[in-house]
Each structure stands twice: as structure tokens, then as C-alpha cells.
Design a protein around this motif. Sequence first.
Motif, PDB file in Angstrom:
ATOM      1  N   SER A 177     -50.159   3.142  38.698  1.00  0.00           N
ATOM      2  CA  SER A 177     -48.757   2.905  38.353  1.00  0.00           C
ATOM      3  C   SER A 177     -48.096   2.007  39.387  1.00  0.00           C
ATOM      4  CB  SER A 177     -48.003   4.241  38.266  1.00  0.00           C
ATOM      5  OG  SER A 177     -47.995   4.906  39.516  1.00  0.00           O
ATOM      6  N   GLU A 178     -48.673   1.968  40.605  1.00  0.00           N
ATOM      7  CA  GLU A 178     -48.107   1.149  41.675  1.00  0.00           C
ATOM      8  C   GLU A 178     -48.214  -0.344  41.363  1.00  0.00           C
ATOM      9  OE1 GLU A 178     -50.321   3.470  41.940  1.00  0.00           O
ATOM     10  OE2 GLU A 178     -49.736   4.971  43.438  1.00  0.00           O
ATOM     11  N   THR A 188     -40.609   6.223  31.668  1.00  0.00           N
ATOM     12  CA  THR A 188     -40.438   7.661  31.898  1.00  0.00           C
ATOM     13  C   THR A 188     -40.951   8.453  30.701  1.00  0.00           C
ATOM     14  OG1 THR A 188     -38.536   7.276  33.356  1.00  0.00           O
ATOM     15  CG2 THR A 188     -38.777   9.481  32.415  1.00  0.00           C
ATOM     16  N   SER A 196     -44.651   8.553  30.957  1.00  0.00           N
ATOM     17  CA  SER A 196     -45.086   9.533  31.956  1.00  0.00           C
ATOM     18  C   SER A 196     -45.085  10.943  31.385  1.00  0.00           C
ATOM     19  CB  SER A 196     -44.163   9.476  33.186  1.00  0.00           C
ATOM     20  OG  SER A 196     -44.259   8.244  33.852  1.00  0.00           O
ATOM     21  N   ARG A 207     -45.026  14.868  41.040  1.00  0.00           N
ATOM     22  CA  ARG A 207     -44.873  13.691  40.196  1.00  0.00           C
ATOM     23  C   ARG A 207     -44.596  12.443  41.023  1.00  0.00           C
ATOM     24  NH1 ARG A 207     -47.291  13.511  35.815  1.00  0.00           N
ATOM     25  NH2 ARG A 207     -46.102  11.611  35.471  1.00  0.00           N
ATOM     26  N   MET A 208     -44.331  12.606  42.311  1.00  0.00           N
ATOM     27  CA  MET A 208     -44.047  11.485  43.191  1.00  0.00           C
ATOM     28  C   MET A 208     -45.115  11.318  44.268  1.00  0.00           C
ATOM     29  SD  MET A 208     -39.908  12.041  43.508  1.00  0.00           S
ATOM     30  CE  MET A 208     -39.933  13.838  43.340  1.00  0.00           C
ATOM     31  N   ARG A 251     -49.948  13.232  40.816  1.00  0.00           N
ATOM     32  CA  ARG A 251     -49.007  12.973  39.725  1.00  0.00           C
ATOM     33  C   ARG A 251     -49.580  13.433  38.388  1.00  0.00           C
ATOM     34  NH1 ARG A 251     -48.062   8.267  38.189  1.00  0.00           N
ATOM     35  NH2 ARG A 251     -45.933   8.687  37.537  1.00  0.00           N
ATOM     36  N   SER A 274     -40.710  12.143  37.336  1.00  0.00           N
ATOM     37  CA  SER A 274     -41.204  10.848  36.873  1.00  0.00           C
ATOM     38  C   SER A 274     -40.106   9.795  36.889  1.00  0.00           C
ATOM     39  CB  SER A 274     -41.765  10.972  35.451  1.00  0.00           C
ATOM     40  OG  SER A 274     -42.852  11.873  35.414  1.00  0.00           O
ATOM     41  N   TRP A 291     -39.749   8.512  40.513  1.00  0.00           N
ATOM     42  CA  TRP A 291     -40.891   7.669  40.887  1.00  0.00           C
ATOM     43  C   TRP A 291     -40.835   6.328  40.163  1.00  0.00           C
ATOM     44  CZ3 TRP A 291     -45.064   7.758  44.198  1.00  0.00           C
ATOM     45  CH2 TRP A 291     -46.140   6.942  43.892  1.00  0.00           C
ATOM     46  N   ASN A 292     -40.642   6.369  38.863  1.00  0.00           N
ATOM     47  CA  ASN A 292     -40.627   5.140  38.072  1.00  0.00           C
ATOM     48  C   ASN A 292     -39.477   4.225  38.469  1.00  0.00           C
ATOM     49  OD1 ASN A 292     -42.764   6.313  36.767  1.00  0.00           O
ATOM     50  ND2 ASN A 292     -41.719   6.597  34.810  1.00  0.00           N
ATOM     51  N   ALA A 333     -47.682   0.850  48.683  1.00  0.00           N
ATOM     52  CA  ALA A 333     -48.088   2.025  47.913  1.00  0.00           C
ATOM     53  C   ALA A 333     -49.551   2.358  48.179  1.00  0.00           C
ATOM     54  CB  ALA A 333     -47.867   1.768  46.429  1.00  0.00           C
TER      55      ALA A 333
END
Length: 222
Positions: free
Chosen positions: A51-52, A77, A80, A133-134, A139, A164, A167-168, A189
Motif C-alpha cells: 500500500s506504501e 478506505t 481496505s 491497521r496502521m 494491517r 484504515s 493510514w490511507n 515507509a
Amino acid sequence: MRAVRSVGVMQNDTEQLNTVAQWAVSLMESLGGPGAGLAIALENLFPPLPSEIILPLAGFTASRGTFGLAEVLLWTTLGSVVGAVVLYALGAWFGRDRLRWIVARVPLMRVADVDRAEAWFARHGAKAVFVDRMIPLFRSLISIPAGIERMPLGRFTLLTTAGSAIWNTVFVLAGYVLGENWGLVEQYADILQKVVIVTVVIAVVGFVVVRLRRDARRRMGA
């Protein structure tokens, strides 16, 4: 889809995009915001998809006007949450009985370890679902024990959505602000992910050493 094509031009000129990024660009070019959501849903199911990379790239494409910032945040989101619920369902299907059966047959593991894990999850499960989730790797993984322990689905979904979304938002906004330099996000990341991996390896090695020593003392005392 002029902005996404510009990403392709950047790819040809600077070779900054790897295979995963090319795949994400293709999804977003074909589907727009929902494509970003689909990419993140698959990332939850297959953690090697980072996801990074996907999130900052989605932020970059939003900055070029391909789709709105709010739209990409909403779809990523949602992606996720969908991915997490699938893993939750997998954990619920797997269940406690299968877990205990497997643990009882794994060297150095004890069914009592499952009991302790269940007691810990009963006390801290909600916090773990939100915070993990972070955290890279965790996650996705946290959804499985949540399913095994049958955390109420509504509560799980709410906590997953909140974690999420944070994080997103951080990664999408970073890509949005950095623009063509969105790849810088991946570098930092990657450091975080390596720290997590090293920590997990140290914890596993420590567990094995402690358990081996304990078993050896028991055999000597027998």
C-alpha cells in the motif's frame, strides 16, 4: 485520463515505476477511483502488494485531476474494509477448534499459548484491530484473529474503517502534496516495514530460545 497517461510518460522517462505501480496505474486508468479501491482491497488480501506504493500513487494521480481527493480517500478506505472483512470471514471459518488442533501439533507450541492469546485479545482486541491497521504486515493479519475470536462484525468494521482511514489519508495526502516526487514516501515507509520485520524476527527467535531452554530444564528435572 490525461493525468494517468502523464504517469505513464513519467514511467518511460525516468523508470520510477515498478511492476506493482504499473499495475496500479492500469487499474486506475481503467476504473478511476474504484480502481484504487480494488488495488487496496487486493493489497489487504495479498500483503506483498505494498500500500506504501499504491496509496501515494493514487494521491499523485488525484493531484493531476484524474479523480477527486475525497473520492480516492473514500474508495481506498472502502477497499481496505472489504479486504479486511474477507480475512475476518476466513478467520471465522477457520475457528478456534482448528487453531487448537494445529497448535497442539506444532513443535514448541502449546494449547495454553492459544488460551493466553485469547485472553489477551479479549482485553485488547479492539485496540489491536484499530492500531494494527496502521502497522505494515499486521494491517492484514489482525483481521484473522479477530475472525477466529468472533469479534462483533459491526465493531470490527468500525475499528477497521477508522484505522484504515488514518493510514490511507496519510499516504494519499503525501502523494498528493509531493506530486511527481510521490516515490519518496515509499523510501521512508520501507524503513518502517524493515523495522517491523526485524522486531518480529527478534520476537520469534526470543520465543524459540526461551521455549527450548524451558523444555530442556523440564527434561533434566524429569
